[in-house]
Motif scaffolding. Structure first.
Motif, PDB file in Angstrom:
ATOM      1  N   GLY A 207      82.868  78.386  -3.816  1.00 58.00           N
ATOM      2  CA  GLY A 207      82.784  76.934  -3.907  1.00 58.00           C
ATOM      3  C   GLY A 207      82.143  76.394  -2.640  1.00 58.00           C
ATOM      4  O   GLY A 207      81.016  76.730  -2.303  1.00 58.00           O
ATOM      5  N   ASN A 208      82.883  75.543  -1.927  1.00 57.05           N
ATOM      6  CA  ASN A 208      82.395  74.996  -0.652  1.00 57.05           C
ATOM      7  C   ASN A 208      83.234  75.471   0.523  1.00 57.05           C
ATOM      8  O   ASN A 208      83.258  74.818   1.570  1.00 57.05           O
ATOM      9  N   GLU A 209      83.889  76.611   0.368  1.00 52.35           N
ATOM     10  CA  GLU A 209      84.770  77.123   1.419  1.00 52.35           C
ATOM     11  C   GLU A 209      84.303  78.490   1.911  1.00 52.35           C
ATOM     12  O   GLU A 209      84.113  79.418   1.109  1.00 52.35           O
ATOM     13  N   VAL A 210      84.099  78.595   3.217  1.00 52.48           N
ATOM     14  CA  VAL A 210      83.751  79.887   3.813  1.00 52.48           C
ATOM     15  C   VAL A 210      85.014  80.732   3.910  1.00 52.48           C
ATOM     16  O   VAL A 210      85.977  80.363   4.579  1.00 52.48           O
ATOM     17  N   ILE A 211      85.000  81.869   3.236  1.00 55.47           N
ATOM     18  CA  ILE A 211      86.173  82.743   3.214  1.00 55.47           C
ATOM     19  C   ILE A 211      86.232  83.602   4.459  1.00 55.47           C
ATOM     20  O   ILE A 211      87.289  83.794   5.068  1.00 55.47           O
ATOM     21  N   GLY A 212      85.095  84.142   4.853  1.00 57.30           N
ATOM     22  CA  GLY A 212      85.061  85.005   6.027  1.00 57.30           C
ATOM     23  C   GLY A 212      83.643  85.430   6.340  1.00 57.30           C
ATOM     24  O   GLY A 212      82.710  85.216   5.554  1.00 57.30           O
ATOM     25  N   ILE A 213      83.485  86.036   7.502  1.00 58.75           N
ATOM     26  CA  ILE A 213      82.165  86.470   7.978  1.00 58.75           C
ATOM     27  C   ILE A 213      82.265  87.921   8.431  1.00 58.75           C
ATOM     28  O   ILE A 213      83.172  88.280   9.195  1.00 58.75           O
ATOM     29  N   PRO A 287      84.164  93.236  -1.752  1.00 57.88           N
ATOM     30  CA  PRO A 287      85.416  92.680  -2.277  1.00 57.88           C
ATOM     31  C   PRO A 287      86.656  93.410  -1.766  1.00 57.88           C
ATOM     32  O   PRO A 287      87.682  92.776  -1.482  1.00 57.88           O
ATOM     33  N   GLN A 288      86.562  94.731  -1.627  1.00 55.73           N
ATOM     34  CA  GLN A 288      87.712  95.487  -1.108  1.00 55.73           C
ATOM     35  C   GLN A 288      87.978  95.152   0.352  1.00 55.73           C
ATOM     36  O   GLN A 288      89.132  95.020   0.759  1.00 55.73           O
ATOM     37  N   ARG A 289      86.896  95.004   1.137  1.00 55.20           N
ATOM     38  CA  ARG A 289      87.094  94.666   2.550  1.00 55.20           C
ATOM     39  C   ARG A 289      87.758  93.309   2.714  1.00 55.20           C
ATOM     40  O   ARG A 289      88.652  93.144   3.550  1.00 55.20           O
ATOM     41  N   VAL A 290      87.337  92.328   1.915  1.00 56.77           N
ATOM     42  CA  VAL A 290      87.931  90.991   2.002  1.00 56.77           C
ATOM     43  C   VAL A 290      89.411  91.043   1.630  1.00 56.77           C
ATOM     44  O   VAL A 290      90.249  90.413   2.286  1.00 56.77           O
ATOM     45  N   GLN A 291      89.728  91.818   0.593  1.00 51.84           N
ATOM     46  CA  GLN A 291      91.132  91.914   0.185  1.00 51.84           C
ATOM     47  C   GLN A 291      91.968  92.633   1.240  1.00 51.84           C
ATOM     48  O   GLN A 291      93.102  92.232   1.530  1.00 51.84           O
ATOM     49  N   LEU A 292      91.410  93.674   1.848  1.00 52.06           N
ATOM     50  CA  LEU A 292      92.126  94.381   2.905  1.00 52.06           C
ATOM     51  C   LEU A 292      92.294  93.505   4.141  1.00 52.06           C
ATOM     52  O   LEU A 292      93.338  93.539   4.795  1.00 52.06           O
ATOM     53  N   ALA A 293      91.259  92.723   4.460  1.00 42.73           N
ATOM     54  CA  ALA A 293      91.293  91.909   5.668  1.00 42.73           C
ATOM     55  C   ALA A 293      92.182  90.685   5.521  1.00 42.73           C
ATOM     56  O   ALA A 293      92.951  90.347   6.427  1.00 42.73           O
ATOM     57  N   TYR A 294      92.084  90.010   4.363  1.00 42.84           N
ATOM     58  CA  TYR A 294      92.754  88.716   4.220  1.00 42.84           C
ATOM     59  C   TYR A 294      93.710  88.612   3.037  1.00 42.84           C
ATOM     60  O   TYR A 294      94.410  87.603   2.887  1.00 42.84           O
ATOM     61  N   GLY A 295      93.711  89.605   2.168  1.00 37.22           N
ATOM     62  CA  GLY A 295      94.571  89.517   0.990  1.00 37.22           C
ATOM     63  C   GLY A 295      94.002  88.639  -0.107  1.00 37.22           C
ATOM     64  O   GLY A 295      94.725  88.231  -1.020  1.00 37.22           O
ATOM     65  N   ILE A 296      92.697  88.343  -0.035  1.00 39.02           N
ATOM     66  CA  ILE A 296      92.046  87.502  -1.043  1.00 39.02           C
ATOM     67  C   ILE A 296      91.253  88.394  -1.995  1.00 39.02           C
ATOM     68  O   ILE A 296      90.373  89.152  -1.564  1.00 39.02           O
ATOM     69  N   LEU A 313      92.431  80.626  -2.379  1.00 41.37           N
ATOM     70  CA  LEU A 313      91.724  81.326  -1.306  1.00 41.37           C
ATOM     71  C   LEU A 313      92.551  81.401  -0.027  1.00 41.37           C
ATOM     72  O   LEU A 313      92.013  81.614   1.054  1.00 41.37           O
ATOM     73  N   ARG A 314      93.846  81.257  -0.162  1.00 41.97           N
ATOM     74  CA  ARG A 314      94.722  81.286   1.011  1.00 41.97           C
ATOM     75  C   ARG A 314      94.873  82.726   1.513  1.00 41.97           C
ATOM     76  O   ARG A 314      95.143  83.644   0.750  1.00 41.97           O
ATOM     77  N   ARG A 315      94.707  82.900   2.831  1.00 45.74           N
ATOM     78  CA  ARG A 315      94.890  84.221   3.430  1.00 45.74           C
ATOM     79  C   ARG A 315      96.372  84.564   3.511  1.00 45.74           C
ATOM     80  O   ARG A 315      97.183  83.735   3.902  1.00 45.74           O
ATOM     81  N   THR A 316      96.714  85.784   3.135  1.00 46.26           N
ATOM     82  CA  THR A 316      98.107  86.224   3.196  1.00 46.26           C
ATOM     83  C   THR A 316      98.384  87.133   4.386  1.00 46.26           C
ATOM     84  O   THR A 316      99.541  87.374   4.722  1.00 46.26           O
ATOM     85  N   HIS A 317      97.330  87.662   5.009  1.00 46.56           N
ATOM     86  CA  HIS A 317      97.499  88.491   6.201  1.00 46.56           C
ATOM     87  C   HIS A 317      96.156  88.564   6.926  1.00 46.56           C
ATOM     88  O   HIS A 317      95.152  88.023   6.442  1.00 46.56           O
TER      89      HIS A 317
END
Length: 424
Positions: A207-213, A287-296, A313-317
């Motif tokens: 959407g309009n939200e940066v999840i990570g870099i 996608p796996q890296r994002v889930q491992l990094a942030y739980g998204i 898109l809330r980070r859980t860790h």
């Protein structure tokens, strides 16, 4: 109750199984429409319903979706491949479903048009020219100044992309692109652009939200083949904000802002410069890296948007996740490859996967197809994850016997020895 179906236009060799898993997790029945379903091994392995259809033919796709709607409730239509993503947008509009703006996707997928729009909006980009023949390539490079990057105006996965540091390399790669060896996805048009020097970053947006870099380390020039991907990139707060701001500026310039977008940049002496904007989810192990990094779970949250639900898109860790790609150093026949079981047993390793079997011919094209496997690791810190990865990758090796030379094929007894390569 009518079964709710998720229609996938084509599959994806790397992240296609993630779409199947996510769809089923959301209570959806995945169906794939493909011109060549045999390309995707997971479809038969996962017993996915498949419709064989020309996915370049919008009318044929609309007809097949209409037939399916008599049996299923079509909850959403999507794709993982960029080549059909604009078509997905058109289908979504036809069936009144949430989806990307097809015109924006088409503009974005043409790298020349994309750069025109970014430049008009004041987004920092490298100097560029469009060339249709060798003469125009040469004059464009002279105007910009060496080194330059040559790439097809339409393409993905670094296919046909090369750094040219002088006139000889320029002529060599131009001949490759225009001489019949390169597979074009559109009419042959070459983008000649300034080489923006600096660290490489990639921003994931939903959407309009940066999840990570993340940051990517490439192999040696003149090619742009990613060897290691680190998520999140080790950035200061100011660097993170500047990259995020520039990335979000791309959405407005290109008319994007629905669903996933990936923005690739380099941090130059002038700050972040946009190299490319992709109106889709990043493939590979991202996608796996994002889930491992942030739980998204990017794939699940994308599908939620596709079916009209609100994504979370809330980070859980917070961890650092790194992928190391396994790359052969020569062409030839892969004699053996092993160590995956030992590497996977290293604490902190999330996944080890080989893409090839022994006796497979290895012919490097200097793009994503050269990758023969990967290792993914994660831990609470960058240093710890690097150490985990180094230990795991050190347990993997393979042997490649070079193809016989003409002299050897004619009967010479001096055959080339196979090369054992530790995956470091």
């Amino acid at each position: 109750m009518t079964t709710r179906a998720l229609i996938m236009i084509e599959g994806h060799r790397r992240i296609g199984p993630l779409f199947v898993e996510a769809a089923r997790g959301l209570g959806l029945y995945p169906i794939t429409l493909s011109a060549d379903p045999d390309r995707y091994e997971y479809l038969s392995a996962e017993h996915i319903e498949v419709v064989r259809v020309d996915t370049d033919n919008l009318d044929a796709l609309s007809h097949e979706c209409s037939l399916l709607s008599a049996t299923y409730q079509i909850a959403g239509i999507t794709a993982a491949e960029e080549e059909v993503y604009a078509t997905v947008g058109k289908l979504c509009r036809h069936f009144n479903l949430p989806g990307p703006n097809p015109a924006s996707v088409e503009r974005c997928c043409d790298k020349f048009v994309q750069r025109q729009l970014l430049a008009k909006a004041g987004v920092p980009i490298p100097a560029y020219r469009l060339a249709a023949n060798a003469t125009e390539v040469e004059s464009s490079a002279a105007e910009i100044g060496f080194p330059v990057v040559l790439k097809p105006a339409v393409g993905t996965g670094s296919s046909g992309v090369r750094l040219c540091r002088d006139v000889d390399e320029l002529a060599e790669h131009t001949n490759y692109l225009l001489g019949g060896d390169h597979t074009w996805l559109s009419s042959p048009r070459i983008l000649v652009e300034e080489f923006a020097q600096g660290a490489y970053y990639s921003a994931d947006i939903m959407g309009n939200e940066v999840i990570g870099i993340c940051t990517v380390e490439f192999g040696p020039p003149p090619h742009f083949l990613g060897r290691k991907c680190i998520y999140p990139a080790p950035l200061s707060d100011d660097e993170d904000k500047r990259i995020a701001d520039v990335s979000l500026g791309c959405l407005q310039a290109l008319g994007l802002g629905w669903g996933p977008t990936n923005v690739q940049l380099r941090w130059t002496k002038c700050g972040p410069v946009v190299i490319e904007v992709n109106p889709r989810l990043t493939g590979g192990t991202n996608p796996q890296r994002v889930q491992l990094a942030y739980g998204i779970d990017l794939v699940t949250e994308h599908i939620k948007l596709v079916i009209g639900d609100k994504c979370n898109l809330r980070r859980t860790h917070s961890q650092t996740a790194i992928t190391q790609h396994l790359l052969p150093d020569r062409d030839g026949i892969l004699d053996w490859i092993d160590g995956d079981i030992r590497a996977a047993a290293v604490p902190g390793v999330a996944e080890v996967k080989f893409y090839v079997e022994p006796k497979t011919p290895i012919v490097r094209k200097w793009d994503y197809t050269d990758i023969i496997g990967h290792v993914v690791a994660a831990s609470p810190s960058l240093a710890q994850t690097e150490a985990i990865l180094q230990r795991a990758v050190g347990l993997i090796g393979w042997s490649v016997t070079p193809f016989p030379t003409e002299q050897e094929q004619s009967g010479s007894p001096h055959l080339s020895a196979p090369a054992w390569v530790p995956a470091r």
